[in-house]
Each structure stands twice: as structure tokens, then as C-alpha cells.
Write an enzyme that holds these catalytic residues in place. Structure first.
Site, PDB file in Angstrom:
ATOM      1  CD  GLN A 163      -3.075   0.947   0.330  1.00 15.78           C
ATOM      2  OE1 GLN A 163      -3.562  -0.574   0.105  1.00 15.78           O
ATOM      3  NE2 GLN A 163      -3.947   1.840  -0.185  1.00 15.78           N
ATOM      4  CG  PHE A 164       1.824   3.500  -3.707  1.00 10.29           C
ATOM      5  CD1 PHE A 164       1.673   4.867  -3.990  1.00 10.29           C
ATOM      6  CD2 PHE A 164       0.943   2.745  -4.301  1.00 10.29           C
ATOM      7  CE1 PHE A 164       0.724   5.522  -4.762  1.00 10.29           C
ATOM      8  CE2 PHE A 164       0.175   3.280  -5.278  1.00 10.29           C
ATOM      9  CZ  PHE A 164       0.003   4.623  -5.361  1.00 10.29           C
ATOM     10  CB  THR A 165      -2.061   5.197  -0.593  1.00 14.09           C
ATOM     11  OG1 THR A 165      -2.738   4.057  -0.005  1.00 14.09           O
ATOM     12  CG2 THR A 165      -2.229   5.128  -2.180  1.00 14.09           C
TER      13      THR A 165
END
Length: 143
Positions: free
Chosen positions: A74-76
Site C-alpha cells: 500500500q504505497f498510499t
């Protein structure tokens, strides 16, 4: 490295309509974000913390219960929303840095005996989750 840990009665992740990972029984859903200076030691330390967190019923851990873990990259988690309305992703590590560290996190959980299922790194994923409690924690290797 940042991880969001959610106690879940059920959870799954799908890609193009096909389930690619799911919790076979109640356990933890873990979202993992990686930044530029994260290391394999961070992945190891956070995996140990997640596996031994006493957040299941009766103040027990996933290790105590042999509870499954669903891990999704989950890069966000490294979004910067301080300016304007469009998030900046500059703090998120690029794939050549982040993918091996997410894999290291998963590997560290498996080494500890965890049943781990995952999403597909970089894919457009749809998640389903029934958060139990609700219990949601944010862990960060920087603090």
C-alpha cells in the site's frame, strides 16, 4: 516502513475479479507501505511486532492463536496531503526498493510460523474486509 494492522473476522483481495488472497479464518489484515530509507531490518522488526501484538480476543497475539495474516502492499500510506488537494507520492519508495521489502516482511512472518496470504504487488486490487472491534493500529519503523 508503515503498516496498518486490522483485526479482521474476514478479509480478501481480488485482482480482475479473481480472489488472489484471503483470510481462511479470523486474523489480521496488514497494509504495508515502504519509504526510501527502509531496510530489511525494518521489515523484520515490524513483522515480529505484528505477529506478537496482543490485539486478538483475550489479549492474545496472532502468534498465540496461529491466526492467518493477509498482507497487501500500500504505497498510499506515504501520501503527503499537506499542500493542495492532490496527494504527493514522493515519500513512497519506487518498486525496485519497495517490492523486495514487502517480500521481506512477508518472509519474516512466514519464518515465524504465520500463514500469510498476499495481494499482487502493483496490481489494481479490490479489498473486502470485516474489521473486528473495530481494531486498527498504525505502526511506523521511524518511531
Amino acid at each position: 516502513m508503515r503498516v496498518v494492522v486490522q483485526r479482521a473476522s474476514s478479509g480478501s483481495v481480488s485482482v480482475e475479479g479473481a480472489v488472489v488472497g484471503s483470510l481462511p479464518s479470523p486474523g489480521l489484515v496488514v497494509l504495508v507501505g515502504v519509504t526510501h530509507d527502509d531496510t530489511a531490518a525494518d521489515a523484520e522488526r515490524l513483522a515480529d511486532k505484528v505477529w506478537t501484538l496482543r490485539i486478538l480476543a483475550g489479549e492474545r497475539s496472532a502468534a498465540d492463536e496461529s491466526a492467518p495474516v493477509l498482507v497487501v502492499s500500500q504505497f498510499t500510506l506515504y501520501a503527503d496531503t499537506r499542500k493542495g488537494r492532490r496527494p504527493s507520492w514522493n515519500a513512497a519508495a519506487p518498486r525496485p526498493v519497495s517490492e523486495p521489502l514487502v517480500d521481506a516482511f512477508v518472509g519474516a512472518l512466514r519464518t515465524r510460523g504465520a500463514h500469510v496470504e498476499t495481494g499482487i504487488f502493483g496490481a489494481d486490487m479490490q479489498m473486502s474486509l470485516v474489521n473486528d472491534g473495530p481494531v486498527t493500529l498504525l505502526l511506523d519503523s521511524a518511531g
